[in-house]
Write a protein that holds these residues in place. Structure first.
Motif, PDB file in Angstrom:
ATOM      1  N   UNK A  98       2.475 -14.857   8.538  1.00  0.00           N
ATOM      2  CA  UNK A  98       2.658 -13.554   9.007  1.00  0.00           C
ATOM      3  C   UNK A  98       2.452 -12.961   7.490  1.00  0.00           C
ATOM      4  N   UNK A  99       3.049 -13.595   6.543  1.00  0.00           N
ATOM      5  CA  UNK A  99       2.963 -12.907   5.027  1.00  0.00           C
ATOM      6  C   UNK A  99       1.417 -12.883   4.625  1.00  0.00           C
ATOM      7  N   UNK A 100       0.776 -13.843   5.104  1.00  0.00           N
ATOM      8  CA  UNK A 100      -0.796 -13.862   4.729  1.00  0.00           C
ATOM      9  C   UNK A 100      -1.478 -12.638   5.444  1.00  0.00           C
ATOM     10  N   UNK A 101      -0.986 -12.492   6.611  1.00  0.00           N
ATOM     11  CA  UNK A 101      -1.715 -11.396   7.530  1.00  0.00           C
ATOM     12  C   UNK A 101      -1.421 -10.104   6.697  1.00  0.00           C
ATOM     13  N   UNK A 102      -0.177  -9.844   6.435  1.00  0.00           N
ATOM     14  CA  UNK A 102       0.268  -8.580   5.811  1.00  0.00           C
ATOM     15  C   UNK A 102      -0.356  -8.298   4.473  1.00  0.00           C
ATOM     16  N   UNK A 103      -0.582  -9.383   3.659  1.00  0.00           N
ATOM     17  CA  UNK A 103      -0.946  -9.272   2.341  1.00  0.00           C
ATOM     18  C   UNK A 103      -2.692  -8.796   2.569  1.00  0.00           C
ATOM     19  N   UNK A 104      -3.292  -9.318   3.470  1.00  0.00           N
ATOM     20  CA  UNK A 104      -4.554  -8.864   3.688  1.00  0.00           C
ATOM     21  C   UNK A 104      -4.719  -7.415   4.303  1.00  0.00           C
ATOM     22  N   UNK A 105      -3.654  -6.971   5.229  1.00  0.00           N
ATOM     23  CA  UNK A 105      -3.626  -5.637   5.548  1.00  0.00           C
ATOM     24  C   UNK A 105      -3.242  -4.779   4.659  1.00  0.00           C
ATOM     25  N   UNK A 106      -2.520  -5.025   3.653  1.00  0.00           N
ATOM     26  CA  UNK A 106      -2.104  -4.103   2.376  1.00  0.00           C
ATOM     27  C   UNK A 106      -3.485  -3.664   1.712  1.00  0.00           C
ATOM     28  N   UNK A 107      -4.382  -4.884   1.458  1.00  0.00           N
ATOM     29  CA  UNK A 107      -5.778  -4.645   0.755  1.00  0.00           C
ATOM     30  C   UNK A 107      -6.539  -4.024   1.865  1.00  0.00           C
ATOM     31  N   UNK A 108      -6.659  -4.140   3.052  1.00  0.00           N
ATOM     32  CA  UNK A 108      -7.347  -3.113   3.986  1.00  0.00           C
ATOM     33  C   UNK A 108      -7.046  -1.900   4.167  1.00  0.00           C
ATOM     34  N   UNK A 109      -5.770  -1.399   4.258  1.00  0.00           N
ATOM     35  CA  UNK A 109      -5.280  -0.223   3.983  1.00  0.00           C
ATOM     36  C   UNK A 109      -5.354   0.435   2.828  1.00  0.00           C
ATOM     37  N   UNK A 110      -5.324   0.049   1.589  1.00  0.00           N
ATOM     38  CA  UNK A 110      -5.689   0.745   0.533  1.00  0.00           C
ATOM     39  C   UNK A 110      -6.993   0.856   0.362  1.00  0.00           C
ATOM     40  N   UNK A 111      -7.951  -0.037   0.565  1.00  0.00           N
ATOM     41  CA  UNK A 111      -9.404   0.219   0.897  1.00  0.00           C
ATOM     42  C   UNK A 111      -9.779   1.244   1.877  1.00  0.00           C
ATOM     43  N   UNK A 112      -9.025   1.303   3.022  1.00  0.00           N
ATOM     44  CA  UNK A 112      -9.331   2.447   3.996  1.00  0.00           C
ATOM     45  C   UNK A 112      -8.921   3.617   3.343  1.00  0.00           C
ATOM     46  N   UNK A 113      -8.066   3.882   2.490  1.00  0.00           N
ATOM     47  CA  UNK A 113      -7.635   5.092   1.939  1.00  0.00           C
ATOM     48  C   UNK A 113      -8.694   5.564   1.022  1.00  0.00           C
ATOM     49  N   UNK A 114      -9.316   4.553   0.016  1.00  0.00           N
ATOM     50  CA  UNK A 114     -10.339   4.836  -0.754  1.00  0.00           C
ATOM     51  C   UNK A 114     -11.536   5.280   0.219  1.00  0.00           C
ATOM     52  N   UNK A 115     -11.825   4.838   1.374  1.00  0.00           N
ATOM     53  CA  UNK A 115     -13.039   5.041   2.050  1.00  0.00           C
ATOM     54  C   UNK A 115     -12.674   6.670   2.551  1.00  0.00           C
ATOM     55  N   UNK A 116     -11.378   6.821   2.867  1.00  0.00           N
ATOM     56  CA  UNK A 116     -11.228   8.219   3.499  1.00  0.00           C
ATOM     57  C   UNK A 116     -11.710   9.333   2.199  1.00  0.00           C
TER      58      UNK A 116
END
Length: 128
Positions: free
Chosen positions: A34-52
């Protein structure tokens, strides 16, 4: 009423922050997958902010990663190539943690991933 671009960016940053908190909590409690999953999603969301911010909208992980790589690593050279290496590694770990029933990450790998994502987020946040 649709959300404004600034609101979407703010929400994505908050989701990234929440994912980091969850990753740390799960690491502390030895919930390594679960920790590994959330680590990836932290990256995904910050790149999503950059994309927006750059008017690129997708919910597809591969499209987002490809866009980030093309625009920020190869074309505009905003980030060093190691950033896409981190992205790729964390994506692969998330895939294994979520879908490979025989895979169990070790504590040291998850700690390293957490350190890498924190550096990644710091670099992206500088241009947000």
């Amino acid at each position: 009423m649709p959300l404004r671009k600034e609101d979407l960016i703010k929400i994505a940053i908050e989701k990234s922050n929440q994912a980091i908190k969850s990753a740390k909590d799960n690491l502390e409690n030895k919930n390594l997958e679960t920790s590994q999953n959330r680590i990836y999603y932290a990256l995904f969301y910050i790149v999503t902010a950059l994309a927006y911010k750059n008017d690129f909208i997708t919910s597809k992980h591969g499209q987002l990663k490809g866009w980030f790589n093309k625009k920020f690593i190869y074309e505009d050279k905003v980030f060093e190539p190691y950033m896409i290496e981190i992205y790729n590694e964390l994506y692969q770990f998330r895939q294994k943690s979520d879908y490979d029933l025989a895979y169990t990450p070790d504590t040291e790998t998850v700690k390293e991933s957490l350190g890498e994502v924190l550096k990644f987020i710091e670099k992206v946040t500088e241009i947000l």
